[in-house]
Design a protein around this motif. Structure first.
Motif, PDB file in Angstrom:
ATOM      1  N   HIS A 121       0.857  -1.190   0.000  1.00 23.51           N
ATOM      2  CA  HIS A 121       0.000   0.000   0.000  1.00 23.51           C
ATOM      3  C   HIS A 121       0.888   1.233   0.000  1.00 23.51           C
ATOM      4  O   HIS A 121       1.686   1.412   0.920  1.00 23.51           O
ATOM      5  CB  HIS A 121      -0.917   0.006   1.223  1.00 23.51           C
ATOM      6  CG  HIS A 121      -1.758  -1.225   1.324  1.00 23.51           C
ATOM      7  ND1 HIS A 121      -2.850  -1.440   0.519  1.00 23.51           N
ATOM      8  CD2 HIS A 121      -1.656  -2.306   2.119  1.00 23.51           C
ATOM      9  CE1 HIS A 121      -3.390  -2.607   0.826  1.00 23.51           C
ATOM     10  NE2 HIS A 121      -2.673  -3.160   1.784  1.00 23.51           N
ATOM     11  N   ALA A 125       4.234  -3.088 -11.338  1.00 22.92           N
ATOM     12  CA  ALA A 125       3.944  -1.724 -11.781  1.00 22.92           C
ATOM     13  C   ALA A 125       2.454  -1.557 -12.073  1.00 22.92           C
ATOM     14  O   ALA A 125       1.847  -0.549 -11.692  1.00 22.92           O
ATOM     15  CB  ALA A 125       4.776  -1.372 -13.007  1.00 22.92           C
ATOM     16  N   MET A 126       1.860  -2.550 -12.728  1.00 25.23           N
ATOM     17  CA  MET A 126       0.424  -2.482 -13.026  1.00 25.23           C
ATOM     18  C   MET A 126      -0.404  -2.525 -11.747  1.00 25.23           C
ATOM     19  O   MET A 126      -1.350  -1.755 -11.589  1.00 25.23           O
ATOM     20  CB  MET A 126       0.025  -3.617 -13.972  1.00 25.23           C
ATOM     21  CG  MET A 126       0.499  -3.408 -15.394  1.00 25.23           C
ATOM     22  SD  MET A 126       0.071  -4.776 -16.506  1.00 25.23           S
ATOM     23  CE  MET A 126      -1.664  -4.957 -16.236  1.00 25.23           C
ATOM     24  N   GLU A 127      -0.043  -3.416 -10.812  1.00 27.53           N
ATOM     25  CA  GLU A 127      -0.787  -3.551  -9.561  1.00 27.53           C
ATOM     26  C   GLU A 127      -0.749  -2.267  -8.741  1.00 27.53           C
ATOM     27  O   GLU A 127      -1.734  -1.915  -8.093  1.00 27.53           O
ATOM     28  CB  GLU A 127      -0.221  -4.693  -8.719  1.00 27.53           C
ATOM     29  CG  GLU A 127      -0.517  -6.068  -9.254  1.00 27.53           C
ATOM     30  CD  GLU A 127       0.156  -7.168  -8.441  1.00 27.53           C
ATOM     31  OE1 GLU A 127       0.657  -6.891  -7.329  1.00 27.53           O
ATOM     32  OE2 GLU A 127       0.193  -8.310  -8.935  1.00 27.53           O
ATOM     33  N   LEU A 128       0.396  -1.573  -8.767  1.00 28.24           N
ATOM     34  CA  LEU A 128       0.568  -0.381  -7.942  1.00 28.24           C
ATOM     35  C   LEU A 128       0.325   0.913  -8.713  1.00 28.24           C
ATOM     36  O   LEU A 128       0.447   2.003  -8.144  1.00 28.24           O
ATOM     37  CB  LEU A 128       1.984  -0.360  -7.352  1.00 28.24           C
ATOM     38  CG  LEU A 128       2.350  -1.533  -6.458  1.00 28.24           C
ATOM     39  CD1 LEU A 128       3.809  -1.436  -6.029  1.00 28.24           C
ATOM     40  CD2 LEU A 128       1.433  -1.595  -5.250  1.00 28.24           C
ATOM     41  N   SER A 129       0.013   0.798  -9.998  1.00 30.56           N
ATOM     42  CA  SER A 129      -0.168   1.964 -10.873  1.00 30.56           C
ATOM     43  C   SER A 129       1.072   2.853 -10.866  1.00 30.56           C
ATOM     44  O   SER A 129       0.998   4.066 -10.680  1.00 30.56           O
ATOM     45  CB  SER A 129      -1.403   2.775 -10.463  1.00 30.56           C
ATOM     46  OG  SER A 129      -2.562   2.000 -10.572  1.00 30.56           O
ATOM     47  N   LEU A 130       2.220   2.217 -11.031  1.00 30.20           N
ATOM     48  CA  LEU A 130       3.500   2.924 -11.058  1.00 30.20           C
ATOM     49  C   LEU A 130       4.172   2.708 -12.399  1.00 30.20           C
ATOM     50  O   LEU A 130       3.878   1.754 -13.121  1.00 30.20           O
ATOM     51  CB  LEU A 130       4.434   2.389  -9.960  1.00 30.20           C
ATOM     52  CG  LEU A 130       4.066   2.667  -8.518  1.00 30.20           C
ATOM     53  CD1 LEU A 130       5.031   1.953  -7.583  1.00 30.20           C
ATOM     54  CD2 LEU A 130       4.067   4.155  -8.234  1.00 30.20           C
ATOM     55  N   ASN A 131       5.126   3.570 -12.683  1.00 33.09           N
ATOM     56  CA  ASN A 131       5.959   3.404 -13.849  1.00 33.09           C
ATOM     57  C   ASN A 131       6.862   2.186 -13.604  1.00 33.09           C
ATOM     58  O   ASN A 131       7.403   2.039 -12.495  1.00 33.09           O
ATOM     59  CB  ASN A 131       6.808   4.675 -14.024  1.00 33.09           C
ATOM     60  CG  ASN A 131       7.653   4.655 -15.270  1.00 33.09           C
ATOM     61  OD1 ASN A 131       8.403   3.715 -15.496  1.00 33.09           O
ATOM     62  ND2 ASN A 131       7.538   5.712 -16.045  1.00 33.09           N
ATOM     63  N   ARG A 172       6.794  -5.549 -14.500  1.00 31.31           N
ATOM     64  CA  ARG A 172       5.576  -5.071 -15.170  1.00 31.31           C
ATOM     65  C   ARG A 172       4.328  -5.354 -14.350  1.00 31.31           C
ATOM     66  O   ARG A 172       3.445  -4.505 -14.225  1.00 31.31           O
ATOM     67  CB  ARG A 172       5.440  -5.736 -16.545  1.00 31.31           C
ATOM     68  CG  ARG A 172       6.290  -5.115 -17.588  1.00 31.31           C
ATOM     69  CD  ARG A 172       5.909  -5.641 -18.962  1.00 31.31           C
ATOM     70  NE  ARG A 172       6.983  -5.347 -19.886  1.00 31.31           N
ATOM     71  CZ  ARG A 172       7.413  -6.151 -20.814  1.00 31.31           C
ATOM     72  NH1 ARG A 172       6.853  -7.321 -20.984  1.00 31.31           N
ATOM     73  NH2 ARG A 172       8.395  -5.793 -21.612  1.00 31.31           N
ATOM     74  N   GLN A 173       4.246  -6.559 -13.812  1.00 29.84           N
ATOM     75  CA  GLN A 173       3.079  -6.933 -13.015  1.00 29.84           C
ATOM     76  C   GLN A 173       2.957  -6.052 -11.770  1.00 29.84           C
ATOM     77  O   GLN A 173       1.883  -5.548 -11.467  1.00 29.84           O
ATOM     78  CB  GLN A 173       3.167  -8.399 -12.614  1.00 29.84           C
ATOM     79  CG  GLN A 173       1.958  -8.906 -11.856  1.00 29.84           C
ATOM     80  CD  GLN A 173       2.102 -10.373 -11.465  1.00 29.84           C
ATOM     81  OE1 GLN A 173       3.099 -11.029 -11.789  1.00 29.84           O
ATOM     82  NE2 GLN A 173       1.119 -10.880 -10.769  1.00 29.84           N
TER      83      GLN A 173
END
Length: 124
Positions: A3, A42-48, A39-40
């Motif tokens: 989080h 980054a997608m889960e955390l909405s990060l670059n 990548r996974q």
């Protein structure tokens, strides 16, 4: 799992590092457990993805995770170093706060009572 706090002044990669270290220290992430891909995560955390890569690189430098070419990143064998480092950081922070309290003119007894009362609150 992780989080992130948008109001935390620390960079996002540092928050990711701290969160992963806590999960490792608490044995939520076990030794040799595979971490999500960059990548996974980054997608889960909405990060670059570069932010997640920087966090993983920091964990690799600290030897808290290891990389297997073509397979991904895995948790290293022991969480002892993380716990020891974190406890040392906590000790330093408490020491600094006690010095501040002393500078305010508190007695050793007042500082001990403060610590004792905090420990009682945390034990409930």
């Amino acid at each position: 799992m992780i989080h992130l706090d948008l109001h935390d002044p620390r960079p996002m990669y540092e928050q990711v590092v701290d969160q992963l270290e806590m999960l490792i220290a608490r044995n939520v992430l076990q030794a040799d457990e595979k971490l999500p891909s960059v990548r996974q995560m980054a997608m889960e955390l909405s990060l670059n993805p570069n932010t997640v890569q920087k966090a993983y690189s920091e964990l690799l430098n600290r030897k808290e995770i290891y990389s297997v070419r073509g397979k991904g990143n895995f948790v290293s064998g022991s969480c002892t170093s993380i716990q020891e480092r974190r406890l040392e950081q906590i000790r330093e922070e408490i020491s600094a706060l006690l010095r501040q309290a002393k500078e305010l003119g508190t007695t050793a007894r007042q500082r001990n009572e403060l610590l004792q009362s905090l420990m009682e609150v945390e034990s409930t």
